[in-house]
Design an enzyme around this catalytic site. Structure first.
Site, PDB file in Angstrom:
ATOM      1  N   HIS A 192      -2.504  -4.375 -10.649  1.00 41.28           N
ATOM      2  CA  HIS A 192      -1.049  -4.551 -10.533  1.00 41.28           C
ATOM      3  C   HIS A 192      -0.452  -3.573  -9.540  1.00 41.28           C
ATOM      4  O   HIS A 192      -0.894  -2.417  -9.435  1.00 41.28           O
ATOM      5  CB  HIS A 192      -0.358  -4.440 -11.900  1.00 41.28           C
ATOM      6  CG  HIS A 192      -0.458  -3.096 -12.567  1.00 41.28           C
ATOM      7  ND1 HIS A 192       0.503  -2.116 -12.410  1.00 41.28           N
ATOM      8  CD2 HIS A 192      -1.379  -2.574 -13.417  1.00 41.28           C
ATOM      9  CE1 HIS A 192       0.167  -1.056 -13.126  1.00 41.28           C
ATOM     10  NE2 HIS A 192      -0.964  -1.308 -13.744  1.00 41.28           N
ATOM     11  N   ASP A 198      -1.670   4.753 -11.247  1.00 39.54           N
ATOM     12  CA  ASP A 198      -1.717   3.560 -12.084  1.00 39.54           C
ATOM     13  C   ASP A 198      -0.713   2.555 -11.525  1.00 39.54           C
ATOM     14  O   ASP A 198       0.490   2.742 -11.694  1.00 39.54           O
ATOM     15  CB  ASP A 198      -1.365   3.966 -13.521  1.00 39.54           C
ATOM     16  CG  ASP A 198      -1.175   2.796 -14.465  1.00 39.54           C
ATOM     17  OD1 ASP A 198      -1.571   1.672 -14.122  1.00 39.54           O
ATOM     18  OD2 ASP A 198      -0.597   3.026 -15.549  1.00 39.54           O
ATOM     19  N   GLU A 212       3.022  -5.764 -14.763  1.00 39.05           N
ATOM     20  CA  GLU A 212       2.113  -5.321 -15.807  1.00 39.05           C
ATOM     21  C   GLU A 212       2.725  -4.214 -16.657  1.00 39.05           C
ATOM     22  O   GLU A 212       2.500  -4.146 -17.869  1.00 39.05           O
ATOM     23  CB  GLU A 212       0.809  -4.826 -15.174  1.00 39.05           C
ATOM     24  CG  GLU A 212      -0.322  -4.551 -16.167  1.00 39.05           C
ATOM     25  CD  GLU A 212      -0.304  -3.155 -16.759  1.00 39.05           C
ATOM     26  OE1 GLU A 212      -1.030  -2.921 -17.742  1.00 39.05           O
ATOM     27  OE2 GLU A 212       0.449  -2.293 -16.242  1.00 39.05           O
ATOM     28  N   GLU A 213       3.515  -3.328 -16.039  1.00 36.87           N
ATOM     29  CA  GLU A 213       4.053  -2.189 -16.770  1.00 36.87           C
ATOM     30  C   GLU A 213       5.057  -2.590 -17.850  1.00 36.87           C
ATOM     31  O   GLU A 213       5.371  -1.788 -18.727  1.00 36.87           O
ATOM     32  CB  GLU A 213       4.705  -1.192 -15.808  1.00 36.87           C
ATOM     33  CG  GLU A 213       3.737  -0.488 -14.871  1.00 36.87           C
ATOM     34  CD  GLU A 213       2.781   0.471 -15.580  1.00 36.87           C
ATOM     35  OE1 GLU A 213       2.847   0.562 -16.827  1.00 36.87           O
ATOM     36  OE2 GLU A 213       1.976   1.116 -14.898  1.00 36.87           O
ATOM     37  N   ASP A 247      -7.879  -0.956 -13.869  1.00 32.05           N
ATOM     38  CA  ASP A 247      -6.751  -0.099 -14.233  1.00 32.05           C
ATOM     39  C   ASP A 247      -7.261   1.309 -14.492  1.00 32.05           C
ATOM     40  O   ASP A 247      -8.440   1.607 -14.276  1.00 32.05           O
ATOM     41  CB  ASP A 247      -6.020  -0.667 -15.453  1.00 32.05           C
ATOM     42  CG  ASP A 247      -4.508  -0.479 -15.361  1.00 32.05           C
ATOM     43  OD1 ASP A 247      -4.074   0.614 -14.977  1.00 32.05           O
ATOM     44  OD2 ASP A 247      -3.765  -1.428 -15.686  1.00 32.05           O
ATOM     45  N   HIS A 273       0.535   8.113 -16.809  1.00 33.86           N
ATOM     46  CA  HIS A 273       1.968   7.874 -16.991  1.00 33.86           C
ATOM     47  C   HIS A 273       2.764   9.182 -16.966  1.00 33.86           C
ATOM     48  O   HIS A 273       3.861   9.276 -17.525  1.00 33.86           O
ATOM     49  CB  HIS A 273       2.258   7.105 -18.289  1.00 33.86           C
ATOM     50  CG  HIS A 273       2.010   5.647 -18.168  1.00 33.86           C
ATOM     51  ND1 HIS A 273       2.621   4.708 -18.972  1.00 33.86           N
ATOM     52  CD2 HIS A 273       1.220   4.936 -17.328  1.00 33.86           C
ATOM     53  CE1 HIS A 273       2.217   3.491 -18.642  1.00 33.86           C
ATOM     54  NE2 HIS A 273       1.355   3.619 -17.645  1.00 33.86           N
TER      55      HIS A 273
END
Length: 377
Positions: free
Chosen positions: A72, A190, A224-225, A245, A325
């Site tokens: 993504h 990410d 995706e997030e 990922d 994250h």
């Protein structure tokens, strides 16, 4: 099948270009154009969904049953929740991430008519000279941060006058840096690091003129997030899908910091028994550093594809990320290992010939208690 050399200079160039291209979920058009440009430069055909998810195709000897590799291009970010009377901005997060990692971040606010504004995300009590120990005792939450805008704004009316509105997107500066020892520190690794590895793997296949056994789709999703991911980009011919990922470097996890991690399960359930072991087998056969891991608080594009009703074999392979994250770090060795594994996977036959049919007889259905090699065909 043969081991292909990965162009690490290309991988790094693409990664840093993407890291410096803001793409919080809902604001991904620019990075979609960039990825499309990279595909065009390699002569890879692609098409877009209405909102910009990319489905590229590396043609094989057979077109079906085909496979997909998915990553993504959207990232975490924020959105303006409110205009405050003190001339600052209240935020709501895009994706799931802690306000702890937002404090101190430089950011860009995107207004209407192509207006942009710079600012800093600050805790409500930001000065020790004013609040003393209260700066350490205030809660960590999105209700306890605000954006200090670099404009002459001291009231809500000032914000409205310069053109900032509720609902404006806010991107967080990536601040990428690579060290002489190969560590890459940046926000938004990410999944831009995964996408860079996918493109590097495709380049290796194209540069070496490798003939693939079946069509391989490279899928790049844009949401995706927020949990949507691959729900609308697959088609019925895809029999197996590998999601790319980040893997979590943390106490209690078994992620490989300098190699590839094959996820056996995430919070949505176990991944396909046969496909995961095929990927592990490739790592063993070609000497790719790897580990297995299980993630409790994690979902990927694979989950959204399965939840949308796609009957596919799904797996998840991960590059290493410390501080996911948040303040993220990976290593070049991990990204190179990922690209090498993907280039090998593209060269393999489908896990099972029977998967060319959506539904079929029991006669050729595999048995998990058998040795994998006995059921591979």
């Amino acid at each position: 099948m043969r081991r292909l050399e990965v162009d690490t200079d290309y991988l790094l160039r693409v990664l840093f270009m993407m890291l410096n291209t803001p793409s919080p979920t809902g604001m991904t058009d620019t990075i979609v154009h960039y990825v499309c440009g990279e595909l065009e430069s390699m002569g890879i055909d692609y098409e877009l969904t209405r909102r910009g998810a990319i489905r590229a195709n590396l043609p094989g000897v057979r077109y079906s049953p085909d496979r997909a590799i998915i990553g993504h291009v959207d990232t975490l970010g924020a959105i303006v929740k409110g205009l405050k009377d003190n001339g600052r901005l209240e935020l709501a997060m895009i994706g799931h991430w802690s306000a702890r990692f937002a404090e101190g971040a430089r950011c860009t606010i995107y207004g209407d008519d192509h207006k942009t504004f710079r600012g800093t995300i600050m805790p409500l009590k930001a000065s020790g000279h004013a609040f003393n120990e209260e700066i350490d005792t205030q809660p960590t939450s999105w209700q306890n941060v605000e954006v200090r805008v670099d404009e002459f704004c001291h009231t809500k009316a000032d914000l409205q006058h310069v053109g900032i509105n509720i609902g404006d997107h806010v991107s967080i500066d990536a601040q990428p840096e690579i060290t002489d020892t190969g560590f890459i520190n940046s926000r938004h690794l990410d999944d831009k690091a995964g996408v860079a590895a996918m493109l590097a793997a495709a380049k290796a296949v194209q540069d070496n003129g490798v003939e693939l056994p079946v069509d391989c789709h490279l899928l790049f999703t844009i949401s995706e997030e927020v949990g949507v991911g691959a729900s609308s980009i697959l088609h019925g011919d895809v029999a197996e899908m590998v999601s790319v990922d980040n893997g979590t470097i943390a106490p209690g996890q078994n992620t490989s910091e300098y190699g590839v991690t094959v996820a056996m399960q995430d919070m949505t359930g176990p991944f396909d028994w046969h496909l995961t072991r095929r990927l592990i087998g490739l790592c063993r056969e070609f000497g790719i550093e790897h580990e297995r891991d299980v993630f409790r608080y994690y979902r990927s594009d694979a989950a959204s594809a399965l939840e949308a009703g796609n009957d596919i074999r799904a797996a998840l392979v991960c590059f290493a990320v410390d501080g996911s994250h948040g303040w993220e770090r990976t290593h070049m060795k991990s990204l190179e290992a990922m690209a090498r594994l993907l280039s090998l996977y593209m060269q393999t036959d489908p896990a099972f010939k029977r998967d060319r049919r959506a539904i079929g007889p029991k006669a050729d259905f595999p048995r998990q208690q058998m040795q994998y090699e006995d059921g591979a065909e």
